[in-house]
Design an enzyme around this catalytic site. Structure first.
Site, PDB file in Angstrom:
ATOM      1  N   ASP A  72       0.825  -1.210   0.000  1.00  0.00           N
ATOM      2  CA  ASP A  72       0.000   0.000   0.000  1.00  0.00           C
ATOM      3  C   ASP A  72       0.854   1.253   0.000  1.00  0.00           C
ATOM      4  O   ASP A  72       2.043   1.224   0.327  1.00  0.00           O
ATOM      5  CB  ASP A  72      -0.959   0.008   1.190  1.00  0.00           C
ATOM      6  CG  ASP A  72      -0.252   0.033   2.540  1.00  0.00           C
ATOM      7  OD1 ASP A  72       0.735  -0.711   2.686  1.00  0.00           O
ATOM      8  OD2 ASP A  72      -0.677   0.769   3.445  1.00  0.00           O
ATOM      9  N   ASP A 109       7.446   4.526  -1.614  1.00  0.00           N
ATOM     10  CA  ASP A 109       7.227   3.999  -0.263  1.00  0.00           C
ATOM     11  C   ASP A 109       5.893   3.259  -0.287  1.00  0.00           C
ATOM     12  O   ASP A 109       4.838   3.858  -0.212  1.00  0.00           O
ATOM     13  CB  ASP A 109       7.188   5.149   0.740  1.00  0.00           C
ATOM     14  CG  ASP A 109       6.826   4.703   2.146  1.00  0.00           C
ATOM     15  OD1 ASP A 109       6.959   3.510   2.455  1.00  0.00           O
ATOM     16  OD2 ASP A 109       6.392   5.563   2.936  1.00  0.00           O
ATOM     17  N   GLU A 139      -0.066  -1.098   5.719  1.00  0.00           N
ATOM     18  CA  GLU A 139       1.022  -0.677   6.598  1.00  0.00           C
ATOM     19  C   GLU A 139       0.860   0.775   7.007  1.00  0.00           C
ATOM     20  O   GLU A 139       1.113   1.144   8.157  1.00  0.00           O
ATOM     21  CB  GLU A 139       2.371  -0.886   5.885  1.00  0.00           C
ATOM     22  CG  GLU A 139       3.593  -0.710   6.780  1.00  0.00           C
ATOM     23  CD  GLU A 139       4.129   0.719   6.825  1.00  0.00           C
ATOM     24  OE1 GLU A 139       5.041   0.978   7.626  1.00  0.00           O
ATOM     25  OE2 GLU A 139       3.633   1.572   6.051  1.00  0.00           O
TER      26      GLU A 139
END
Length: 472
Positions: A72, A109, A139
């Site tokens: 994610d 990220d 996350e």
């Protein structure tokens, strides 16, 4: 080796919307990717994916290594950008040594971790021990995927977490955290004035609420509360609505409120005075802060005087920024970020990300928020509580990484703990004897639309990863 395959797979996953809570499609894509290559694959109810690949020739009987990241991404965009994170792909733009998106977060990220894992799984010539790739979900909203991970499926006891943002720094510990949501009720009444204006706070630096929390950057939600407090006291303005921020783990860059006032010119003059004060305060960190007003259509209702007072008290007194410092390591120990202020009909939600490497400090900040919310007539709830990842005095994996880094880079790496949260803490709870380390390429301004990744750094870290695996 070049990183063309890494960038190829990064572009492929960026074609699939993968904001937190919307990962089913990318999870299914990873499953199909594994099946096409006849690899062992498991997808659980949380959409976590585990893929296993046998060791290369001569490494078949070596101990398995776990490569871990999350699928994610944080979905942030500039106010003027039209992008639906539920439907639209993220466009990867190549600009010299960097890749970035078009006015949105890039998703490096932690998409780079996923892409590196895919490149390794796809490469039939790679030299490595048996590999277990663990890609988790959610996350960014409390590490919910890792919390639901079935650790009995993981055989390896050495884990490489590719979720750090600075090349040459190995992370070996992190803070724990919890998300809080304070709901402040508001009574709606008829307005006293006939003029209505939107006050906009914009062009802040923002950033990651863990990594950047010690940089003294402005928080748009705090600023809009200061502006509202001033215009209520000097202009007898009334609040119609207030909203700010998008994610609890991103320092908010934008906030706005609609107010009712008696004189537009006087209101604008007061706002400009506050803008001058705030610009002076944040000249070194947020030099481009903009606070402006614009006339809008009539609103039917405004907050009662008591409701406005209770709400602004909650925002203004809510802990925000670094709360305590680890003097031994000279880094933040505890912090809070008021990431989101959101109007919900007859209430306003204040959503925060609390972090601390000390469990009692984390509980203390949460208790502060709970007590303040209660005083202001609201209710508080929390979710996504995750533990800190504690530093290990002895770590053969850390020693290996340092040795290989010296060999590859001819220099010394930094080994440190970080105030941001990593899934390693949850994994350590499930597998106490897991030896872990976190690393990654240079990613800049993550959790903001200015996010970008260095291509040359991605290539160096990819080659470093291949060298480490060859030594294991």
């Amino acid at each position: 080796m070049n990183c063309d395959k890494v960038l190829y797979f990064f572009e492929k996953i960026n074609e699939i919307p993968r904001g937190s809570g919307n990962e089913k499609a990318v999870s299914d894509y990873l499953v199909e990717f594994a099946k096409e290559r006849c690899l062992w694959v498991h997808q659980d109810k949380a959409n976590n994916v585990i893929i296993k690949k046998k060791g290369s020739k001569g490494y078949e009987d070596h101990e398995p290594v776990v490569i871990q990241g999350h699928m994610d991404m944080v979905c942030e965009k500039n106010p003027d950008v039209k992008h639906d994170f539920e439907k639209d792909p993220i466009k990867v733009i190549y600009d010299g040594d960097y890749i970035h998106a078009d006015g949105t977060t890039l998703g490096a990220d932690d998409g780079i971790a996923v892409a590196m894992a895919m490149a390794l799984l796809d490469d039939e010539n790679a030299v490595h021990p048996p590999v277990e790739v663990v890609i988790t979900t959610d996350e960014e909203v409390g590490m919910l995927g890792a919390a639901n991970l079935d650790a009995t499926l993981i055989e390896g006891r050495k884990l490489l977490n590719i979720d750090s943002e600075e090349e040459g720094i190995f992370t070996v510990g992190c803070a724990g955290g919890v998300k809080t949501e304070s709901e402040i009720p508001v009574e709606l009444v008829k307005p006293d004035h006939d003029k209505f204006a939107r006050i906009i706070v914009t062009d802040l630096e923002g950033g990651h609420s863990g990594i950047d929390i010690d940089k003294e950057r402005a928080n748009a939600n705090k600023i809009i509360a200061r502006v509202l407090d001033r215009v209520i006291s000097t202009e007898k303005a009334q609040i119609c609505s207030v909203n700010g921020g998008a994610k609890d783990n991103a320092i908010p860059r934008y906030a706005e409120a609609v107010v009712c006032c008696g004189d537009m010119g006087s209101l604008e003059a007061t706002v400009n005075i506050v803008k001058g004060e705030i610009r002076a305060e944040y000249a070194l960190t947020d030099g481009n802060i903009e606070i402006k007003t614009e006339e809008v259509e009539i609103c039917d209702n405004v907050f009662s005087t008591d409701s406005a007072k209770r709400l602004l008290t909650a925002i203004l007194l809510m802990p925000n920024g670094v709360e305590s410092v680890n003097l031994e390591l000279n880094m933040p120990e505890s912090s809070n970020n008021i990431g989101v202020v959101k109007m919900n009909g007859n209430s306003v939600s204040l959503i925060c990300a609390v972090r601390s490497s000390v469990i009692t400090r984390k509980a203390y900040i949460k208790n502060q928020i709970e007590k303040l919310t209660e005083i202001c007539g609201g209710t508080e709830k929390s979710h996504g509580d995750y533990p800190a990842w504690e530093y290990r005095a002895e770590s053969p994996l850390r020693d290996l990484f340092v040795d290989v880094y010296r060999e590859c880079y001819k220099s010394e790496p930094k080994v440190e703990t970080v105030h941001a949260g990593l899934e390693c803490g949850l994994i350590a709870e499930k597998i106490p004897d897991m030896d872990m380390i976190s690393f990654g390429p240079n990613l800049l301004d993550i959790h903001t639309p200015k996010e970008r990744a260095s291509i040359s750094s991605i290539e160096r870290v990819w080659n470093f990863l291949c060298s480490v695996l060859e030594k294991m």
